[in-house]
Design a protein around this motif. Structure first.
Motif, short mmCIF file in Angstrom:
data_model
loop_
_atom_site.label_atom_id
_atom_site.label_comp_id
_atom_site.label_asym_id
_atom_site.label_seq_id
_atom_site.Cartn_x
_atom_site.Cartn_y
_atom_site.Cartn_z
N LYS A 1 6.95 0.21 20.00
CA LYS A 1 8.11 0.13 19.12
C LYS A 1 8.54 1.54 18.78
N LEU B 1 -5.25 12.40 5.13
CA LEU B 1 -5.15 11.31 4.16
C LEU B 1 -6.07 11.57 2.98
N PHE C 1 0.27 5.56 0.44
CA PHE C 1 -0.71 6.51 0.95
C PHE C 1 -0.34 7.91 0.47
N TYR D 1 4.93 11.22 15.52
CA TYR D 1 5.85 11.68 14.48
C TYR D 1 6.35 13.07 14.84
N TYR E 1 6.21 -1.43 11.53
CA TYR E 1 5.76 -0.52 12.58
C TYR E 1 6.00 0.92 12.13
N GLY E 2 4.89 1.64 11.97
CA GLY E 2 5.02 3.04 11.58
C GLY E 2 5.17 3.21 10.08
N TYR E 3 5.26 4.48 9.69
CA TYR E 3 5.27 4.81 8.27
C TYR E 3 6.39 5.79 7.96
N MET F 1 7.49 6.65 17.26
CA MET F 1 7.03 5.56 18.11
C MET F 1 5.64 5.12 17.71
N ILE F 2 5.37 3.85 17.94
CA ILE F 2 4.01 3.34 17.82
C ILE F 2 3.66 2.60 19.10
N ARG G 1 6.86 1.17 7.17
CA ARG G 1 8.28 0.91 7.36
C ARG G 1 8.56 -0.58 7.20
N HIS H 1 0.38 6.47 16.87
CA HIS H 1 1.72 6.75 16.34
C HIS H 1 2.13 8.15 16.77
N PHE I 1 8.95 9.16 11.79
CA PHE I 1 8.36 8.26 12.78
C PHE I 1 9.19 8.23 14.05
N MET J 1 0.83 -1.20 0.00
CA MET J 1 0.00 0.00 0.00
C MET J 1 0.87 1.26 0.00
N PHE K 1 7.66 8.74 5.23
CA PHE K 1 7.09 9.72 4.30
C PHE K 1 8.11 10.15 3.27
N GLY K 2 7.61 10.45 2.09
CA GLY K 2 8.44 11.12 1.10
C GLY K 2 8.71 12.54 1.54
N LEU L 1 -4.30 6.42 9.03
CA LEU L 1 -3.99 7.26 10.18
C LEU L 1 -4.77 8.56 10.12
N ALA M 1 9.84 16.28 5.92
CA ALA M 1 8.78 15.30 6.06
C ALA M 1 8.65 14.86 7.51
N PRO M 2 7.49 14.40 7.92
CA PRO M 2 7.36 13.83 9.27
C PRO M 2 8.24 12.59 9.40
#
Lengths: 114, 111
Positions: free
Chosen positions: B55, A45, A33, B34, A101-103, B46-47, A97, B32, B44, A31, A105-106, B99, B41-42
């Motif tokens: 994590k 989003l 986004f 950020y 866990y987590g994402y 922690m989640i 990622r 999450h 990451f 995916m 970004f560009g 999100l 850009a943001p």
């Protein structure tokens, strides 16, 4: 973690025209986004793009205005169509990622419509 | 619904501590955190997952109260590099990446 190459980094466009933003990921992802960040605001989003199927749009965003392509597992484009000054924003793509866990970004595309 | 963050902005001296809160009106699957520096850009941090798993960053901690649908990010012994806007992002189910971000908390760390 996945590395995203997004371009263009910025553009100034005339109203009524369209701009296509590209995101290339260095690994295959299911995916992708697309987010919009209006000046001084949070991230919203726009849509989720899966390879091989139509993108899923969030409330307030429509395919005619923000068509998305996802031709393979490493690439996606977002087009901002028939632009108006209200479309001036930063547009970002994002992927999960590598560890799930987590994402990531560009770097974003800063769009100004005049 | 967009989660609500507080405070909206905070100014610290280097070495001081800060807490940023994130509250949702919906039941949460994960939260999450950020950090976004100006023009970037943001990134990451922690989640926190339903059930207690965490994590992320080894120098920043956070908590997640599932019953209250709240999360807090703890920044201790702040460094100049901590400056930026912090966003929480919430997932209300395991929907794979959907999100919803809070409005952000601007943190400035001064020498």
């Amino acid at each position: 973690s996945a590395v995203i190459s997004q371009k263009p980094s910025r553009d100034i466009c005339q109203r009524g025209t369209s701009l296509t933003i590209q995101c290339q990921v260095d690994s295959q992802v299911t995916m992708m986004f697309w987010y919009r960040q209006q000046p001084g605001q949070s991230l919203t989003l726009i849509a989720t793009a899966n390879q091989g199927s139509e993108a899923t749009y969030e409330s307030g965003f429509v395919i005619d205005k923000f068509p998305i392509s996802r031709p393979n597992l490493t690439f996606s484009t977002l087009t901002v169509s028939n632009m108006s000054p209200e479309d001036s924003s930063i547009y970002l793509c994002s992927v999960e990622r590598d560890n799930g866990y987590g994402y990531t970004f560009g770097s974003g595309t800063r769009l100004t419509v005049v | 619904q967009q989660p609500v963050q507080s405070p909206q902005a905070v100014i610290l001296r280097e070495g001081e501590d800060a807490v940023i809160n994130c509250s949702s009106s919906k039941a949460l699957y994960s939260v999450h955190w950020y950090r976004q520096k100006h023009g970037e850009a943001p990134v990451f941090l922690m989640i926190l997952l339903k059930g207690g798993e965490q994590k992320g960053h080894d120098k920043i901690s956070a908590s997640f109260n599932e019953k209250k649908q709240q999360s807090s990010l703890y920044l201790t012994a702040s460094q100049l590099s901590y400056s930026g806007t912090y966003f929480c992002g919430t997932e209300s189910s395991n929907q794979g990446g959907k999100l919803i971000f809070g409005q952000g908390t601007e943190l400035s760390v001064k020498p």
